[in-house]
Motif scaffolding. Structure first.
Motif, PDB file in Angstrom:
ATOM      1  N   ARG A  84       4.724   7.837   3.677  1.00  0.00           N
ATOM      2  CA  ARG A  84       6.039   7.255   3.967  1.00  0.00           C
ATOM      3  C   ARG A  84       5.990   6.255   5.114  1.00  0.00           C
ATOM      4  NH1 ARG A  84       6.997  12.666   3.167  1.00  0.00           N
ATOM      5  NH2 ARG A  84       7.060  13.061   5.408  1.00  0.00           N
ATOM      6  N   ARG A  85       4.831   6.146   5.761  1.00  0.00           N
ATOM      7  CA  ARG A  85       4.737   5.263   6.924  1.00  0.00           C
ATOM      8  C   ARG A  85       4.072   3.939   6.559  1.00  0.00           C
ATOM      9  NH1 ARG A  85       2.441   7.751  12.307  1.00  0.00           N
ATOM     10  NH2 ARG A  85       2.983   5.612  12.869  1.00  0.00           N
ATOM     11  N   LYS A  86       4.442   2.914   7.338  1.00  0.00           N
ATOM     12  CA  LYS A  86       3.750   1.639   7.246  1.00  0.00           C
ATOM     13  C   LYS A  86       2.652   1.585   8.304  1.00  0.00           C
ATOM     14  CE  LYS A  86       7.106  -1.266   7.750  1.00  0.00           C
ATOM     15  NZ  LYS A  86       7.797  -2.571   7.860  1.00  0.00           N
ATOM     16  N   TYR A  87       1.576   0.913   7.981  1.00  0.00           N
ATOM     17  CA  TYR A  87       0.481   0.696   8.922  1.00  0.00           C
ATOM     18  C   TYR A  87       0.208  -0.800   8.994  1.00  0.00           C
ATOM     19  CZ  TYR A  87      -0.348   5.705   8.373  1.00  0.00           C
ATOM     20  OH  TYR A  87      -0.200   7.076   8.339  1.00  0.00           O
ATOM     21  N   LEU A  88      -0.482  -1.213  10.028  1.00  0.00           N
ATOM     22  CA  LEU A  88      -0.961  -2.580  10.106  1.00  0.00           C
ATOM     23  C   LEU A  88      -2.340  -2.640   9.477  1.00  0.00           C
ATOM     24  CD1 LEU A  88       0.073  -3.641  13.727  1.00  0.00           C
ATOM     25  CD2 LEU A  88       1.208  -4.219  11.577  1.00  0.00           C
ATOM     26  N   LEU A  89      -2.550  -3.589   8.594  1.00  0.00           N
ATOM     27  CA  LEU A  89      -3.843  -3.774   7.948  1.00  0.00           C
ATOM     28  C   LEU A  89      -4.467  -5.054   8.500  1.00  0.00           C
ATOM     29  CD1 LEU A  89      -4.765  -3.307   4.236  1.00  0.00           C
ATOM     30  CD2 LEU A  89      -5.386  -5.427   5.405  1.00  0.00           C
ATOM     31  N   LYS A  90      -5.661  -4.942   9.039  1.00  0.00           N
ATOM     32  CA  LYS A  90      -6.376  -6.107   9.566  1.00  0.00           C
ATOM     33  C   LYS A  90      -7.589  -6.369   8.682  1.00  0.00           C
ATOM     34  CE  LYS A  90      -8.211  -8.190  13.784  1.00  0.00           C
ATOM     35  NZ  LYS A  90      -9.349  -8.844  13.118  1.00  0.00           N
ATOM     36  N   GLN A  91      -7.573  -7.527   8.045  1.00  0.00           N
ATOM     37  CA  GLN A  91      -8.659  -7.943   7.162  1.00  0.00           C
ATOM     38  C   GLN A  91      -9.074  -9.341   7.585  1.00  0.00           C
ATOM     39  OE1 GLN A  91      -8.070 -10.405   4.392  1.00  0.00           O
ATOM     40  NE2 GLN A  91     -10.236 -10.401   3.866  1.00  0.00           N
ATOM     41  N   GLY A  92     -10.323  -9.464   8.068  1.00  0.00           N
ATOM     42  CA  GLY A  92     -10.751 -10.743   8.600  1.00  0.00           C
ATOM     43  C   GLY A  92      -9.937 -11.104   9.823  1.00  0.00           C
ATOM     44  N   THR A  93      -9.302 -12.270   9.800  1.00  0.00           N
ATOM     45  CA  THR A  93      -8.473 -12.694  10.931  1.00  0.00           C
ATOM     46  C   THR A  93      -6.989 -12.473  10.664  1.00  0.00           C
ATOM     47  OG1 THR A  93      -8.352 -14.962  10.048  1.00  0.00           O
ATOM     48  CG2 THR A  93     -10.164 -14.460  11.543  1.00  0.00           C
ATOM     49  N   GLN A  94      -6.669 -11.872   9.531  1.00  0.00           N
ATOM     50  CA  GLN A  94      -5.268 -11.682   9.161  1.00  0.00           C
ATOM     51  C   GLN A  94      -4.827 -10.256   9.421  1.00  0.00           C
ATOM     52  OE1 GLN A  94      -4.358 -12.654   5.087  1.00  0.00           O
ATOM     53  NE2 GLN A  94      -2.148 -12.489   5.366  1.00  0.00           N
ATOM     54  N   THR A  95      -3.635 -10.100   9.975  1.00  0.00           N
ATOM     55  CA  THR A  95      -3.028  -8.789  10.185  1.00  0.00           C
ATOM     56  C   THR A  95      -1.653  -8.790   9.527  1.00  0.00           C
ATOM     57  OG1 THR A  95      -4.180  -8.497  12.297  1.00  0.00           O
ATOM     58  CG2 THR A  95      -2.282  -7.090  11.879  1.00  0.00           C
ATOM     59  N   THR A  96      -1.400  -7.780   8.702  1.00  0.00           N
ATOM     60  CA  THR A  96      -0.122  -7.686   8.006  1.00  0.00           C
ATOM     61  C   THR A  96       0.262  -6.230   7.838  1.00  0.00           C
ATOM     62  OG1 THR A  96       1.071  -8.309   5.978  1.00  0.00           O
ATOM     63  CG2 THR A  96      -1.236  -7.699   5.718  1.00  0.00           C
ATOM     64  N   ALA A  97       1.527  -5.984   7.613  1.00  0.00           N
ATOM     65  CA  ALA A  97       1.983  -4.620   7.361  1.00  0.00           C
ATOM     66  C   ALA A  97       1.517  -4.172   5.976  1.00  0.00           C
ATOM     67  CB  ALA A  97       3.498  -4.538   7.462  1.00  0.00           C
ATOM     68  N   ALA A  98       1.238  -2.880   5.854  1.00  0.00           N
ATOM     69  CA  ALA A  98       0.769  -2.337   4.572  1.00  0.00           C
ATOM     70  C   ALA A  98       1.271  -0.916   4.413  1.00  0.00           C
ATOM     71  CB  ALA A  98      -0.753  -2.372   4.499  1.00  0.00           C
ATOM     72  N   ARG A  99       1.378  -0.516   3.169  1.00  0.00           N
ATOM     73  CA  ARG A  99       1.787   0.855   2.858  1.00  0.00           C
ATOM     74  C   ARG A  99       0.863   1.408   1.775  1.00  0.00           C
ATOM     75  NH1 ARG A  99       6.622   3.313   3.828  1.00  0.00           N
ATOM     76  NH2 ARG A  99       7.683   1.321   4.136  1.00  0.00           N
ATOM     77  N   ILE A 100       0.426   2.647   1.971  1.00  0.00           N
ATOM     78  CA  ILE A 100      -0.369   3.327   0.946  1.00  0.00           C
ATOM     79  C   ILE A 100       0.599   3.860  -0.104  1.00  0.00           C
ATOM     80  CG2 ILE A 100      -2.103   5.090   0.478  1.00  0.00           C
ATOM     81  CD1 ILE A 100      -2.987   2.911   2.439  1.00  0.00           C
ATOM     82  N   SER A 101       0.502   3.356  -1.312  1.00  0.00           N
ATOM     83  CA  SER A 101       1.455   3.753  -2.355  1.00  0.00           C
ATOM     84  C   SER A 101       1.012   4.992  -3.112  1.00  0.00           C
ATOM     85  CB  SER A 101       1.662   2.593  -3.341  1.00  0.00           C
ATOM     86  OG  SER A 101       0.425   2.172  -3.893  1.00  0.00           O
ATOM     87  N   GLU A 102      -0.311   5.272  -3.099  1.00  0.00           N
ATOM     88  CA  GLU A 102      -0.799   6.436  -3.851  1.00  0.00           C
ATOM     89  C   GLU A 102      -2.172   6.837  -3.336  1.00  0.00           C
ATOM     90  OE1 GLU A 102      -1.921   7.693  -8.482  1.00  0.00           O
ATOM     91  OE2 GLU A 102      -1.790   5.592  -7.876  1.00  0.00           O
ATOM     92  N   ILE A 103      -2.413   8.142  -3.284  1.00  0.00           N
ATOM     93  CA  ILE A 103      -3.757   8.680  -3.045  1.00  0.00           C
ATOM     94  C   ILE A 103      -4.257   9.191  -4.395  1.00  0.00           C
ATOM     95  CG2 ILE A 103      -5.166  10.357  -1.795  1.00  0.00           C
ATOM     96  CD1 ILE A 103      -3.012  10.411   0.364  1.00  0.00           C
TER      97      ILE A 103
END
Length: 436
Positions: free
Chosen positions: A342-361
């Motif tokens: 239910r939480r959002k995390y920050l995803l850092k890939q290369g030089t880009q950082t954006t909000a992300a959510r895990i939709s399914e395990i």
């Protein structure tokens, strides 16, 4: 082949705590005579006084490591032989510091998985390896480590029993099959403390016909993907401006070229927008070069002004990369607080950082039973799982198999700023799932 012509080999030690990883590296440095004079003198003096030299102390750099007798941080050591140059990463075996092992393994060309033969459970029909040996092997599989040496250590305490050594090798071969390990695997019977099969063949293992550890390391191929042969991919780290009010305004885009080659005059496009331009010039640390290849840190200028900022990617005009927002990935969870869907995390890939959510395990890999736990509700500390995720902004990413530099990412907790997971992109959400 000399050390000046052989490719540099980066390798790590992996395995469970107290398997003898630091001792193995210390013994390797000692027997190959690649230590500083004062370090050699200290170990020689201990041997002359009838004491067992503390080889592990050569890699334990933190005071807490020496006090507790465990490895906490990744210790890097550099040495060379006439055949090759090496960078060693001695990584922690304790489960608490699995995240540090992932850091060391992410750039390794090879791994030495150390197995303490005295701690393998022989009570059942088949030997049982320690959980951390299994977990580290799974991580090496996910990271695509091409060569693994399974060093069966402390065989001196088992009188160099060939039957038990062979049983351990069969147990690891079975593990390799269960986790889909694609690396070239070598097996080696050793005693790190006594130096058996470290640099020279041991007379106590006449039944072993392979190479000792050092000659084996000297012979390993470096088979990582040739990033320079891939389509050009340049994540922008910084936009450099010299004098915005001047008529000869300089606007340069700085960063590291992660794939392919670029030269002046090449046509490029900027992702995620897709606008195109041509490269006007390329500068390296020493000035104008006009061209660059993967791994180089550069500044490039374009023949026209475009709206480009940190996090954008400059790629070859014919690049197949299409920015996407949905991915399937493998996650190694590092935080004591479990993954919350239910939480959002920050995803850092290369030089880009954006909000992300895990939709399914999709599943979590059970290190004890070597099975997949379907419909898991969370990922806990040191769990390895397969997930689907969505990002707020599109990512110009590849799969990890295509290029580790552009297919890896980390997740950051917005509240604590902790790095909570390391991830490897396996496919877009529209493609088939992957196997651990």
């Amino acid at each position: 082949m000399t050390a000046t012509t052989a490719p540099l080999l980066r390798f790590i030690t992996a395995g469970s705590v107290d398997d003898g990883k630091s001792t193995l590296i210390g013994r390797l440095l000692y027997d190959s005579k690649t230590l500083l004079t004062d370090q050699l003198a200290k170990l020689d003096q201990a041997a002359q006084n009838g004491q067992t030299p503390d080889f592990a102390s050569l890699t334990d750099g933190l005071a807490a490591e020496r006090e507790q007798g465990i490895t906490i941080d990744v210790a890097y050591r550099y040495f060379a032989t006439p055949a090759r140059k090496f960078i060693i990463a001695d990584t922690p075996g304790h489960e608490q510091y699995t995240r540090n092992m992932v850091t060391g393994a992410s750039t390794a060309d090879a791994a030495i998985v150390v197995v303490d033969a005295t701690r393998v459970d022989f009570s059942g029909a088949e030997p049982v390896l320690l959980p951390q040996t299994k977990r580290h092997s799974a991580i090496l599989k996910l990271l695509g480590c091409p060569s693994i040496i399974v060093a069966v250590n402390k065989l001196d305490l088992l009188d160099f029993d060939e039957n038990k050594y062979q049983a351990i090798t069969r147990a690891y071969q079975k593990l390799a099959g269960q986790i889909g390990l694609e690396a070239q695997v070598y097996f080696l019977p050793i005693s790190a403390l006594n130096g058996d099969n470290i640099v020279n063949p041991s007379t106590r293992t006449p039944w072993y016909n392979g190479l000792p550890l050092l000659p084996l390391l000297e012979s390993l191929p470096v088979t990582r993907n040739n990033a320079a042969a891939l389509p050009a991919h340049f994540p922008v780290q910084r936009v450099a401006r010299q004098d915005g009010s001047s008529s000869d305004d300089f606007r340069g885009y700085q960063g590291r070229l992660e794939a392919g080659r670029l030269k002046s005059g090449d046509e490029i496009k900027v992702l995620p927008g897709g606008k195109t331009a041509k490269i006007a010039d390329i500068f390296g640390p020493k000035g104008r070069t006009g061209e660059a290849e993967a791994g180089e840190v550069i500044t490039l200028t374009l023949d026209t002004d475009l709206d480009i900022s940190r996090g954008n990617s400059i790629v070859a005009a014919n690049s197949p990369i299409e920015p996407q927002q949905s991915f399937q990935a493998a996650l190694c969870w590092f935080d004591e607080t479990p993954l919350n869907l239910r939480r959002k995390y920050l995803l850092k890939q290369g030089t880009q950082t954006t909000a992300a959510r895990i939709s399914e395990i999709a599943y979590v890999w059970d290190v004890h039973t070597l099975s997949r736990v379907q419909s898991a509700g969370e990922l806990k500390l040191n769990d390895i799982g397969s997930v689907s995720l969505k990002t707020q902004q599109p990512l110009a990413a590849t799969t990890y198999a295509e290029n580790p530099a552009t297919g890896a990412f980390i997740l950051i907790d917005e509240a604590t700023n902790h790095t909570v997971a390391a991830g490897m992109i396996r496919s877009s959400a529209q493609e088939s799932t992957f196997e651990i």
